[in-house]
Write an enzyme that holds these catalytic residues in place. Structure first.
Site, PDB file in Angstrom:
ATOM      1  N   CYS A  82       0.834  -1.213   0.000  1.00 24.12           N
ATOM      2  CA  CYS A  82       0.000   0.000   0.000  1.00 24.12           C
ATOM      3  C   CYS A  82       0.864   1.256   0.000  1.00 24.12           C
ATOM      4  O   CYS A  82       1.544   1.557   0.987  1.00 24.12           O
ATOM      5  CB  CYS A  82      -0.921  -0.037   1.217  1.00 24.12           C
ATOM      6  SG  CYS A  82      -1.769   1.522   1.566  1.00 24.12           S
ATOM      7  N   CYS A  85      -0.027   3.954   2.671  1.00 25.08           N
ATOM      8  CA  CYS A  85       0.386   3.516   4.009  1.00 25.08           C
ATOM      9  C   CYS A  85       1.819   3.957   4.295  1.00 25.08           C
ATOM     10  O   CYS A  85       2.163   4.338   5.421  1.00 25.08           O
ATOM     11  CB  CYS A  85       0.279   1.996   4.139  1.00 25.08           C
ATOM     12  SG  CYS A  85      -1.384   1.326   3.909  1.00 25.08           S
TER      13      CYS A  85
END
Length: 314
Positions: A82, A85
């Protein structure tokens, strides 16, 4: 604090669906988050030991539920694949270090701990949720700048301090003094005065954007007011004439919810999201998210409906 952080925030988030295959889940499911632990809310003290920890399904009860009885625990749901993230996690880690134990950052890899992500109703990552006294009291989804994360955390710490009597609004060692707007809203609800309740909750949110009690109360009061003003016979007639009448379908879901069929009401709206597009889809989605707020994360119908909504959107 920006209104976008008051509830579910999907901007800048990555849906969980298009990800590499996750490792198989452990044989025993992790504990449910909503309603976990029935103790009193956490105090406004400081934690001892590390302020950033990695949490697994096996350690969740000790590291999150039990710790949240003493100090707020902020959950960071992330994954190695991700991109957003990788932007948000360092920001949260820095803020945790800056605050010196006033709260704990608990990092949860959703691929390694899918049961925890499911129990928390995570739709996209990064997702951040605050746990106090074993319950989720606030959340946002998506990478945000440090100033917005800081504002969200400051609001969280302020709410906890007020509730425990460690702030100007509380009485140390005694019962917390309730905010006058919240007290007025509760009095109005007790008298059936929904308009005054809505106004009081909004006034509290003007003063303290993102206040979890006011956010939840406003969503519920607005739902009750809508149901009060709906004409069931007229709504049924409109839907019979046009099954895709968006306003009538939304009103019908409110009535179904008021009648106690929560799963059916949410499923109707998810189905409507699938059939619509553009502004109409956004109207239905926003209404559905408002119902999630009104019901609260502890309602067993909310988590599966969130997952169905994510599948319908992505």
């Amino acid at each position: 604090m920006p209104d976008s952080l008051g509830g579910l925030r999907l901007a800048g988030a990555v849906p969980l669906d298009p990800k590499p295959a996750a490792p198989p889940p452990p044989p025993n499911p992790g504990p449910a988050i909503a309603g976990a632990g029935g103790g009193a809310p956490a105090g406004a003290g400081t934690a001892t030991g590390p302020v950033v920890i990695d949490v697994t399904e096996a350690s969740f009860e000790a590291d999150v539920v039990n710790r949240s009885m003493q100090v707020p625990v902020v959950l960071d749901f992330w994954a190695s694949w991700c991109g957003p993230c990788k932007q948000l996690s360092p920001v949260l880690e820095k803020l945790a270090a800056d605050d010196g134990g006033r709260w704990i950052l608990a990092k949860i890899d959703v691929d390694a701990n899918p049961q925890l992500a499911q129990a928390a109703g995570v739709q996209g990552i990064p997702t951040v949720k605050a746990v106090v006294g074993g319950r989720i009291i606030g959340e946002f989804t998506g990478a945000v700048p440090e100033r917005e994360a800081r504002a969200w955390l400051d609001q969280l710490l302020s709410v906890v301090a007020e509730a425990t009597g460690d702030a100007p609004g509380g009485v140390p060692g005694g019962a917390p003094q309730q905010d006058p707007y919240l007290a007025a809203a509760e009095d109005a609800l007790a008298q059936g005065d929904l308009d005054t309740a809505v106004e009081s909750y909004r006034a509290r949110l003007d003063e303290a954007p993102g206040d979890p009690e006011a956010t939840l109360g406003l969503a519920r009061a607005e739902l009750l007011r809508r149901v009060r003003d709906h004409d069931p016979a007229r709504i049924r007639a409109r839907l019979a004439a046009d099954p895709d009448d968006i306003e009538a379908a939304i009103a019908a879901s409110d009535l179904r919810l008021a009648e106690g069929d929560t799963p059916g009401a949410l499923a109707d709206l998810v189905a409507l999201v699938r059939r619509t597009s553009g502004p109409e889809r956004e109207q239905v989605r926003a209404h559905l998210v408002g119902l999630f707020q009104a019901l609260g994360e502890e309602d067993p119908a909310v988590a599966p409906a969130r997952r169905s909504l994510a599948a319908a959107l992505f």
